[in-house]
Design a protein around this motif. Structure first.
Motif, PDB file in Angstrom:
ATOM      1  N   ILE A   9      -6.340  24.965 -24.630  1.00 12.96           N
ATOM      2  CA  ILE A   9      -6.971  24.433 -25.845  1.00 12.96           C
ATOM      3  C   ILE A   9      -6.728  22.944 -25.983  1.00 12.96           C
ATOM      4  O   ILE A   9      -7.624  22.170 -26.291  1.00 12.96           O
ATOM      5  CB  ILE A   9      -6.434  25.163 -27.094  1.00 12.96           C
ATOM      6  CG1 ILE A   9      -6.963  26.587 -27.118  1.00 12.96           C
ATOM      7  CG2 ILE A   9      -6.840  24.427 -28.369  1.00 12.96           C
ATOM      8  CD1 ILE A   9      -6.398  27.414 -28.230  1.00 12.96           C
ATOM      9  N   LEU A  10      -5.481  22.560 -25.742  1.00 15.36           N
ATOM     10  CA  LEU A  10      -5.149  21.144 -25.901  1.00 15.36           C
ATOM     11  C   LEU A  10      -5.534  20.323 -24.671  1.00 15.36           C
ATOM     12  O   LEU A  10      -5.518  19.099 -24.709  1.00 15.36           O
ATOM     13  CB  LEU A  10      -3.646  20.983 -26.186  1.00 15.36           C
ATOM     14  CG  LEU A  10      -3.189  21.452 -27.566  1.00 15.36           C
ATOM     15  CD1 LEU A  10      -1.678  21.350 -27.690  1.00 15.36           C
ATOM     16  CD2 LEU A  10      -3.859  20.661 -28.679  1.00 15.36           C
ATOM     17  N   GLY A  11      -5.831  21.037 -23.599  1.00 18.42           N
ATOM     18  CA  GLY A  11      -6.224  20.321 -22.384  1.00 18.42           C
ATOM     19  C   GLY A  11      -5.072  19.576 -21.738  1.00 18.42           C
ATOM     20  O   GLY A  11      -5.239  18.450 -21.254  1.00 18.42           O
ATOM     21  N   CYS A 172     -17.485  26.449 -23.873  1.00 21.84           N
ATOM     22  CA  CYS A 172     -16.407  26.414 -24.857  1.00 21.84           C
ATOM     23  C   CYS A 172     -15.064  26.430 -24.135  1.00 21.84           C
ATOM     24  O   CYS A 172     -14.822  27.283 -23.284  1.00 21.84           O
ATOM     25  CB  CYS A 172     -16.525  27.632 -25.781  1.00 21.84           C
ATOM     26  SG  CYS A 172     -15.134  27.780 -26.913  1.00 21.84           S
ATOM     27  N   ILE A 173     -14.211  25.489 -24.490  1.00 21.44           N
ATOM     28  CA  ILE A 173     -12.927  25.450 -23.799  1.00 21.44           C
ATOM     29  C   ILE A 173     -11.940  26.431 -24.421  1.00 21.44           C
ATOM     30  O   ILE A 173     -10.906  26.735 -23.851  1.00 21.44           O
ATOM     31  CB  ILE A 173     -12.313  24.028 -23.774  1.00 21.44           C
ATOM     32  CG1 ILE A 173     -11.994  23.551 -25.188  1.00 21.44           C
ATOM     33  CG2 ILE A 173     -13.228  23.058 -23.064  1.00 21.44           C
ATOM     34  CD1 ILE A 173     -11.190  22.267 -25.203  1.00 21.44           C
ATOM     35  N   THR A 195     -13.798  32.094 -32.172  1.00 17.47           N
ATOM     36  CA  THR A 195     -14.309  31.451 -33.382  1.00 17.47           C
ATOM     37  C   THR A 195     -14.721  30.005 -33.129  1.00 17.47           C
ATOM     38  O   THR A 195     -15.462  29.433 -33.915  1.00 17.47           O
ATOM     39  CB  THR A 195     -13.256  31.471 -34.487  1.00 17.47           C
ATOM     40  OG1 THR A 195     -12.046  30.968 -33.954  1.00 17.47           O
ATOM     41  CG2 THR A 195     -13.076  32.872 -35.016  1.00 17.47           C
ATOM     42  N   ALA A 196     -14.247  29.452 -32.033  1.00 20.10           N
ATOM     43  CA  ALA A 196     -14.630  28.061 -31.764  1.00 20.10           C
ATOM     44  C   ALA A 196     -16.121  27.971 -31.474  1.00 20.10           C
ATOM     45  O   ALA A 196     -16.783  27.018 -31.846  1.00 20.10           O
ATOM     46  CB  ALA A 196     -13.827  27.513 -30.598  1.00 20.10           C
ATOM     47  N   GLY A 201     -19.786  31.309 -26.419  1.00 18.38           N
ATOM     48  CA  GLY A 201     -19.267  30.737 -25.186  1.00 18.38           C
ATOM     49  C   GLY A 201     -19.700  29.296 -24.959  1.00 18.38           C
ATOM     50  O   GLY A 201     -19.307  28.668 -23.992  1.00 18.38           O
ATOM     51  N   ARG A 202     -20.526  28.809 -25.892  1.00 14.41           N
ATOM     52  CA  ARG A 202     -21.035  27.445 -25.722  1.00 14.41           C
ATOM     53  C   ARG A 202     -20.657  26.623 -26.950  1.00 14.41           C
ATOM     54  O   ARG A 202     -20.654  27.136 -28.071  1.00 14.41           O
ATOM     55  CB  ARG A 202     -22.568  27.437 -25.608  1.00 14.41           C
ATOM     56  CG  ARG A 202     -23.149  28.518 -24.744  1.00 14.41           C
ATOM     57  CD  ARG A 202     -22.897  28.288 -23.291  1.00 14.41           C
ATOM     58  NE  ARG A 202     -23.609  27.109 -22.799  1.00 14.41           N
ATOM     59  CZ  ARG A 202     -23.412  26.596 -21.574  1.00 14.41           C
ATOM     60  NH1 ARG A 202     -22.511  27.158 -20.766  1.00 14.41           N
ATOM     61  NH2 ARG A 202     -24.079  25.562 -21.164  1.00 14.41           N
TER      62      ARG A 202
END
Ligand SMILES: [Zn+2]
Ligand SMILES: [Zn+2]
Length: 371
Positions: A9-11, A172-173, A195-196, A201-202
């Motif tokens: 999430i934070l990359g 979506c990451i 939920t993001a 997925g996009r």
């Protein structure tokens, strides 16, 4: 079979330092904060995930716990949950099998709204900018218009300040594009709608390259400045809202321009008054005369009374500089007289002066050597 991975999430790498975690969080928070995405549930949900990831990974104890066992059960959870089934794969902790669905997830949860206390998410006022303009004496006294090119941070024209643009979709990451995130509890796995991306997925936004997600971009702007009549050297003009743009919807700063005012050939300025040293000939001083004096508006006539001495001052009301604020009332022109002897070369003038000396024998230095 991991749930939404906080590192993903934070990359950041799993080895990321606390500082790198904070940086990544700030970058993402700036982009997805609800304050800059009002009404955007997608951004809000992602912001919540990002915040949870950050709060876990920045805390060494919680991070160790997370690395060992995954997310804590009291952390915020996404709203849409589908019970998927049981996972009997090895590695389940074996505990928690008796927990009910409600115990695991509660029956009602709300996504935390913008975390008000988070400094990274607060609107921030833009910085003030400072500049100078050079004005001639006359421009300062009469007022003028100037156009200045100011390099300032402005709201990014490409993304309107959001730092991201709704454009081509990207994966979506949060869920790696699957639309689903998983949460493990013991050997049960719950798949949840991501939920993001709301399960798609996009993500329908991408970062704004123009401002590198800051929402503001540097640009040169030509600004018209109206210099009021009467500004003085060092006067500060405030041009509202022409400083740097604020961040996350914050107010813009102001632009301050300091006036540098040139000198006049013969006039001297003290506040609103102008001062002039005026030479007058000896006969004008002695006999009185009406002489022309230069003023801001051209010239004025000054009556010098008979018997005027060097250094005597005369005040021409309203011939000074206007007040830059308020009623604009003008100061005075203060004329200091200097008695000047014209060149005496011819015999006739010398004879007249000798005669004058004889008739007026008063000692002009009388009293100079007495106690
Ligand atoms: Zn997703
Ligand atoms: Zn932008």
């Amino acid at each position: 079979m991991a749930q939404v991975d906080f590192y993903v999430i934070l990359g950041v790498e799993r080895s990321a330092t606390r500082d790198e975690v904070s940086k990544a969080y700030r970058r993402l928070a700036r982009r997805y904060h609800p304050g800059i995405n009002p009404g955007d549930d997608e951004a809000q949900a992602f912001f919540t995930m990002v915040t949870e990831a950050y709060e876990t990974l920045r805390d060494p104890a919680r991070r160790r716990e997370y690395d060992a066992h995954g997310a804590r059960e009291d952390s915020p959870r996404p709203a849409a949950i589908e019970f998927q089934g049981f996972d009997f794969s090895p590695g389940g902790s074996g505990s928690g099998t008796s927990a009910t669905f409600e115990e695991l997830f509660g029956d009602a949860f709300t996504l935390p709204a913008a975390r008000g206390g988070s400094a990274a998410g607060q609107p921030e006022r833009g910085g003030d900018l400072f500049g100078e303009i050079a004005l001639s004496f006359e421009e300062a006294v009469r007022g003028t218009e100037r156009r200045l090119t100011v390099t300032r941070l402005d709201v990014c024209g490409e993304c309107g300040g959001a730092g991201r643009r709704r454009a081509a979709e990207s994966r979506c990451i949060g869920c790696h594009g699957s639309g689903t995130t998983r949460r493990r509890r013991g050997h049960m796995v719950f798949a949840m709608r991501c939920t993001a991306c709301d399960g798609t997925g996009r993500l329908r936004f991408r970062s704004c390259d123009a401002c590198r997600e800051r929402g503001v971009a540097t640009r040169d702007e030509e600004i018209a400045i109206s210099v009021p009549a009467g500004v003085n050297d060092g006067s500060r003009l405030r041009i509202e809202a022409k400083g740097n743009a604020g961040l996350r919807g914050g107010q813009p700063g102001d632009l301050y321009i300091v006036a540098r005012v040139g000198r006049h050939r013969i006039l001297r300025r003290e506040g609103r008054d102008l001062h002039l040293d005026l030479p007058i000939a000896i006969h004008e001083a002695a006999l009185g005369a009406t002489v022309e004096v230069p003023t801001l508006d051209g010239s004025a006539r000054l009556r010098v009374p008979p018997g005027t001495h060097s250094g005597q001052r005369f005040r021409l009301r309203g011939q000074g500089v206007p007040a830059p604020r308020g009623d604009g009332a003008r100061g005075d022109l203060v004329v200091a007289v200097a008695v000047v002897l014209p060149p005496v070369a011819d015999e006739r003038s010398k004879a007249l002066l000798r005669e004058f000396g004889r008739i007026n024998a008063t000692d002009v230095r009388k009293g100079l050597f007495e106690d």
